[in-house]
Design a protein around this motif. Structure first.
Motif, PDB file in Angstrom:
ATOM      1  N   LYS A 187     -27.306   6.103  -8.870  1.00 50.82           N
ATOM      2  CA  LYS A 187     -27.418   7.471  -8.368  1.00 50.82           C
ATOM      3  C   LYS A 187     -27.043   7.488  -6.891  1.00 50.82           C
ATOM      4  N   VAL A 188     -26.097   8.372  -6.551  1.00 51.37           N
ATOM      5  CA  VAL A 188     -25.656   8.513  -5.165  1.00 51.37           C
ATOM      6  C   VAL A 188     -26.120   9.863  -4.635  1.00 51.37           C
ATOM      7  N   SER A 189     -26.750   9.846  -3.489  1.00 52.51           N
ATOM      8  CA  SER A 189     -27.214  11.083  -2.840  1.00 52.51           C
ATOM      9  C   SER A 189     -26.641  11.124  -1.427  1.00 52.51           C
ATOM     10  N   ILE A 190     -26.205  12.309  -1.009  1.00 51.25           N
ATOM     11  CA  ILE A 190     -25.574  12.422   0.310  1.00 51.25           C
ATOM     12  C   ILE A 190     -26.167  13.610   1.071  1.00 51.25           C
ATOM     13  N   GLU A 191     -26.481  13.350   2.322  1.00 48.47           N
ATOM     14  CA  GLU A 191     -26.952  14.400   3.233  1.00 48.47           C
ATOM     15  C   GLU A 191     -25.832  14.676   4.234  1.00 48.47           C
ATOM     16  N   PHE A 192     -25.496  15.937   4.409  1.00 46.20           N
ATOM     17  CA  PHE A 192     -24.444  16.311   5.351  1.00 46.20           C
ATOM     18  C   PHE A 192     -25.048  16.854   6.640  1.00 46.20           C
ATOM     19  N   GLN A 193     -24.377  16.558   7.727  1.00 47.02           N
ATOM     20  CA  GLN A 193     -24.792  17.078   9.033  1.00 47.02           C
ATOM     21  C   GLN A 193     -23.802  18.137   9.479  1.00 47.02           C
ATOM     22  N   THR A 194     -24.307  19.292   9.854  1.00 44.96           N
ATOM     23  CA  THR A 194     -23.454  20.382  10.325  1.00 44.96           C
ATOM     24  C   THR A 194     -23.179  20.204  11.813  1.00 44.96           C
ATOM     25  N   ILE A 195     -21.904  20.220  12.174  1.00 46.39           N
ATOM     26  CA  ILE A 195     -21.498  19.996  13.564  1.00 46.39           C
ATOM     27  C   ILE A 195     -21.263  21.332  14.256  1.00 46.39           C
ATOM     28  N   ASP A 196     -21.818  21.490  15.451  1.00 50.14           N
ATOM     29  CA  ASP A 196     -21.560  22.680  16.250  1.00 50.14           C
ATOM     30  C   ASP A 196     -20.100  22.660  16.694  1.00 50.14           C
ATOM     31  N   LEU A 197     -19.336  23.673  16.278  1.00 49.21           N
ATOM     32  CA  LEU A 197     -17.892  23.666  16.510  1.00 49.21           C
ATOM     33  C   LEU A 197     -17.526  23.668  17.985  1.00 49.21           C
ATOM     34  N   GLU A 198     -18.226  24.441  18.784  1.00 53.05           N
ATOM     35  CA  GLU A 198     -17.899  24.504  20.207  1.00 53.05           C
ATOM     36  C   GLU A 198     -18.183  23.176  20.892  1.00 53.05           C
ATOM     37  N   ASN A 199     -19.300  22.567  20.542  1.00 49.51           N
ATOM     38  CA  ASN A 199     -19.613  21.259  21.121  1.00 49.51           C
ATOM     39  C   ASN A 199     -18.594  20.218  20.685  1.00 49.51           C
ATOM     40  N   TRP A 200     -18.172  20.321  19.407  1.00 49.44           N
ATOM     41  CA  TRP A 200     -17.182  19.372  18.905  1.00 49.44           C
ATOM     42  C   TRP A 200     -15.832  19.567  19.587  1.00 49.44           C
ATOM     43  N   ARG A 201     -15.442  20.825  19.778  1.00 44.26           N
ATOM     44  CA  ARG A 201     -14.176  21.124  20.462  1.00 44.26           C
ATOM     45  C   ARG A 201     -14.205  20.574  21.892  1.00 44.26           C
ATOM     46  N   SER A 202     -15.338  20.786  22.576  1.00 42.37           N
ATOM     47  CA  SER A 202     -15.469  20.294  23.952  1.00 42.37           C
ATOM     48  C   SER A 202     -15.399  18.778  24.004  1.00 42.37           C
ATOM     49  N   SER A 203     -16.036  18.137  23.028  1.00 40.83           N
ATOM     50  CA  SER A 203     -16.024  16.676  22.993  1.00 40.83           C
ATOM     51  C   SER A 203     -14.620  16.137  22.771  1.00 40.83           C
ATOM     52  N   ILE A 204     -13.873  16.797  21.885  1.00 40.57           N
ATOM     53  CA  ILE A 204     -12.491  16.369  21.631  1.00 40.57           C
ATOM     54  C   ILE A 204     -11.639  16.526  22.877  1.00 40.57           C
ATOM     55  N   ASN A 205     -11.784  17.637  23.549  1.00 41.51           N
ATOM     56  CA  ASN A 205     -10.981  17.870  24.766  1.00 41.51           C
ATOM     57  C   ASN A 205     -11.360  16.913  25.882  1.00 41.51           C
ATOM     58  N   GLU A 206     -12.647  16.554  25.962  1.00 43.52           N
ATOM     59  CA  GLU A 206     -13.080  15.611  26.995  1.00 43.52           C
ATOM     60  C   GLU A 206     -12.516  14.217  26.756  1.00 43.52           C
ATOM     61  N   ASN A 207     -12.276  13.901  25.470  1.00 51.29           N
ATOM     62  CA  ASN A 207     -11.771  12.575  25.129  1.00 51.29           C
ATOM     63  C   ASN A 207     -10.301  12.603  24.715  1.00 51.29           C
ATOM     64  N   ARG A 208      -9.599  13.644  25.128  1.00 51.34           N
ATOM     65  CA  ARG A 208      -8.196  13.824  24.726  1.00 51.34           C
ATOM     66  C   ARG A 208      -7.332  12.626  25.101  1.00 51.34           C
ATOM     67  N   ASP A 209      -7.583  12.012  26.271  1.00 53.68           N
ATOM     68  CA  ASP A 209      -6.743  10.907  26.737  1.00 53.68           C
ATOM     69  C   ASP A 209      -6.887   9.657  25.877  1.00 53.68           C
ATOM     70  N   GLU A 210      -7.964   9.585  25.120  1.00 59.73           N
ATOM     71  CA  GLU A 210      -8.195   8.408  24.294  1.00 59.73           C
ATOM     72  C   GLU A 210      -7.668   8.606  22.871  1.00 59.73           C
ATOM     73  N   MET A 211      -7.072   9.760  22.599  1.00 58.02           N
ATOM     74  CA  MET A 211      -6.588  10.068  21.253  1.00 58.02           C
ATOM     75  C   MET A 211      -5.070  10.154  21.237  1.00 58.02           C
ATOM     76  N   THR A 212      -4.512   9.790  20.091  1.00 61.60           N
ATOM     77  CA  THR A 212      -3.076   9.985  19.929  1.00 61.60           C
ATOM     78  C   THR A 212      -2.821  11.467  19.661  1.00 61.60           C
ATOM     79  N   ASP A 213      -1.579  11.878  19.737  1.00 57.07           N
ATOM     80  CA  ASP A 213      -1.246  13.279  19.466  1.00 57.07           C
ATOM     81  C   ASP A 213      -1.619  13.656  18.043  1.00 57.07           C
ATOM     82  N   ASP A 214      -1.340  12.768  17.104  1.00 55.81           N
ATOM     83  CA  ASP A 214      -1.663  13.060  15.706  1.00 55.81           C
ATOM     84  C   ASP A 214      -3.168  13.189  15.492  1.00 55.81           C
ATOM     85  N   GLU A 215      -3.943  12.303  16.128  1.00 52.77           N
ATOM     86  CA  GLU A 215      -5.406  12.364  16.000  1.00 52.77           C
ATOM     87  C   GLU A 215      -5.933  13.666  16.592  1.00 52.77           C
TER      88      GLU A 215
END
Length: 524
Positions: free
Chosen positions: A92-120
């Protein structure tokens, strides 16, 4: 595993305590009882139990330490299920999902933009845009649960390897020099990732059977994510601070090391709270058993009888509680402390390390973390509470007593120093180049204070010196000689001292001593 004093004495409102009645003989005792050979004069008065307002202590746990605490029902008696590494067996497999705050996630991605490739970067922003358009939000699976256990490793998202995608994450480990090493990893396929897990399992000493089970559960979890064939758990429904839920706890389950009478513990199990707690200073995980007295009332205040060496002393709690049940002693809360169930210490190396070598850090943990936490969850009269230790634990309670004035938190008013192996401390000090004058002078307590404001119960077995004769070195005091000198020092400072010598070897007297102490210190 990496998870990382103003005492407010509340003035007592004296209320008459209902007199205990109907005394009975106690017949429950886990070990044979020695007879008392000698009792010297006691300068300590019996402690009169009163109904007091609870003590408040300052909790100095860090946020990460608090996050690891798990309070639950007793699991010591639990028999682990038999898990299968056969993928064709029923699972039996059970999975719990975590909901991510979109604005916080967007900010985090932009803050770490230099560490990501264009495709990522494009892929990450595409997911955010899709979540905004559909209104479904951005949800990530937390480590899945297979057959009741949280898998030990993270599981890739279902579509991560599509179109040549890579599964990437960063690991942090401590090298042989104690330095943190950060490493970026990437895998082109799930099979490549499983090979990495096999290598890590081997490095951690997993058996072949354990590795097979780990790999099987990873495959089952990944397949379930891809197919959608899993039970979805409500967000926040899994207590991920509970170490017993993780698969590695199944591999390292040392409950069988604990010494207790199963039938006796079965009788009191509904009165026992079990607490998992981690200390960052010691880098240790502990199991705490809180045994509540008969007719426990959350509105009332109780002293704590705190027992180190919980692996043995929790086994004495049924007999101690029976004394309360039989009205032979007033109700107290019994607390026992030992390592978490995934720790085995057959040679007692860890025990020696923490009770002797790391006694300062252990005292920090009990004084500023554990006892304040307990005071937040139970109404405790700390001034009337007792700290017990025996052998190396006696070395610890000797240290705790004579360093208690160094703390704002004052969790104990009474100390039991049982058969302290001070010669073992002497050996440690000599190895470390530390003067033995420090413990022979009781850690300079009487240089800082005019009198000792705690009571002391000092005890030993009259026949115990030969038990460790082969460990004594030239110039050592035997255990009994060290106890006698400590007694003389305490008497010279007019301490409230009770001294008892039992006709016993090193540890056999402990069960009766604990019952006797309970009855005399907390009389009905």
């Amino acid at each position: 595993m990496k998870k990382t004093v103003t005492l407010l004495l509340i003035l007592a409102m004296t209320l008459s305590m209902t007199a205990c009645a109907g005394k009975q003989e106690s017949t429950s005792q886990a070990e044979s009882s020695p007879t008392m050979a000698q009792t010297e004069n006691s300068t300590a008065e019996p402690i009169q139990t009163q109904s007091l307002a609870p003590t408040k202590l300052t909790n100095k746990m860090t946020e990460s330490e608090l996050a690891t605490v798990s309070k639950h029902a007793l699991t010591l008696l639990d028999e682990p299920p038999k898990l299968s590494s056969d993928p064709n067996a029923e699972h039996k497999v059970s999975i719990e999902f975590q909901t991510i705050d979109l604005e916080n996630w967007r900010s985090s991605i932009n803050e770490n933009r230099d560490e990501m490739t264009d495709d990522e970067y494009k892929e990450a922003m595409k997911k955010i845009q899709k979540a905004e358009e559909t209104g479904e939000g951005l949800r990530y699976p937390l480590p899945p649960i297979v057959d009741g256990y949280i898998v030990a490793n993270s599981v890739p998202e279902a579509d991560v390897f599509e179109d040549g995608g890579l599964y990437k994450f960063t690991t942090s480990t401590i090298d042989e020099n104690g330095e943190w090493q950060v490493k970026d990893l990437s895998f082109a396929s799930f099979e490549e990732y499983l090979d990495y897990i096999r290598e890590q399992d081997a490095k951690q000493g997993f058996t072949e059977e354990e590795t097979d089970l780990d790999i099987c559960f990873m495959q089952l979890a990944y397949d379930a994510l891809r197919s959608g064939d899993y039970e979805e758990l409500p967000e926040g429904s899994v207590d991920r601070s509970d170490e017993s839920l993780y698969l590695w706890s199944y591999f390292h389950n040392y409950r069988s090391d604990w010494e207790y009478n199963r039938e006796e513990v079965e009788e009191i199990k509904d009165s026992v709270d079990e607490i998992y707690i981690y200390d960052e200073e010691l880098q240790r995980s502990f199991t705490v058993h809180v045994t509540l007295p008969p007719d426990y009332d959350k509105a009332k205040t109780y002293p704590v009888f705190f027992l180190t060496d919980g692996i043995w002393r929790f086994g004495n709690c049924p007999a101690l509680r029976k004394c309360m049940e039989n009205k032979e002693a007033a109700p107290v809360i019994l607390v026992s402390l030992y390592y978490s169930y995934d720790v085995t210490d057959p040679d007692q190396g860890l025990r020696y390390e923490d009770l002797v070598s790391n006694r300062s850090e252990l005292l920090d943990f009990i004084t500023d973390n554990l006892m304040p936490y307990l005071c937040e969850n139970y109404n405790i009269d700390c001034g009337n509470s007792t700290l017990y230790g025996h052998s190396d634990g006696g070395v610890f309670t000797h240290y705790a007593l004579f360093n208690s004035d160094q703390y704002e938190n004052q969790p104990f008013g009474h100390y039991i120093i049982g058969s302290p192996a001070l010669w073992g401390l002497k050996h440690y000090n000599e190895y470390e180049g530390i003067s033995n004058d420090i413990y022979m002078n009781d850690y300079d307590y009487f240089d800082r204070n005019e009198k000792l404001d705690k009571t002391v119960f000092l005890c030993a077995g009259s026949q115990e010196d030969p038990d460790y004769a082969e460990n004594y070195r030239e110039g050592d005091d035997t255990t009994l000689e060290g106890v006698a000198k400590l007694k003389e020092r305490l008497e010279s400072h007019n301490a409230e001292l009770t001294y008892k010598l039992y006709e016993s070897h090193h540890y056999q007297y402990i069960p009766e001593m604990l019952i006797e102490y309970l009855k005399e210190t907390y009389p009905c």
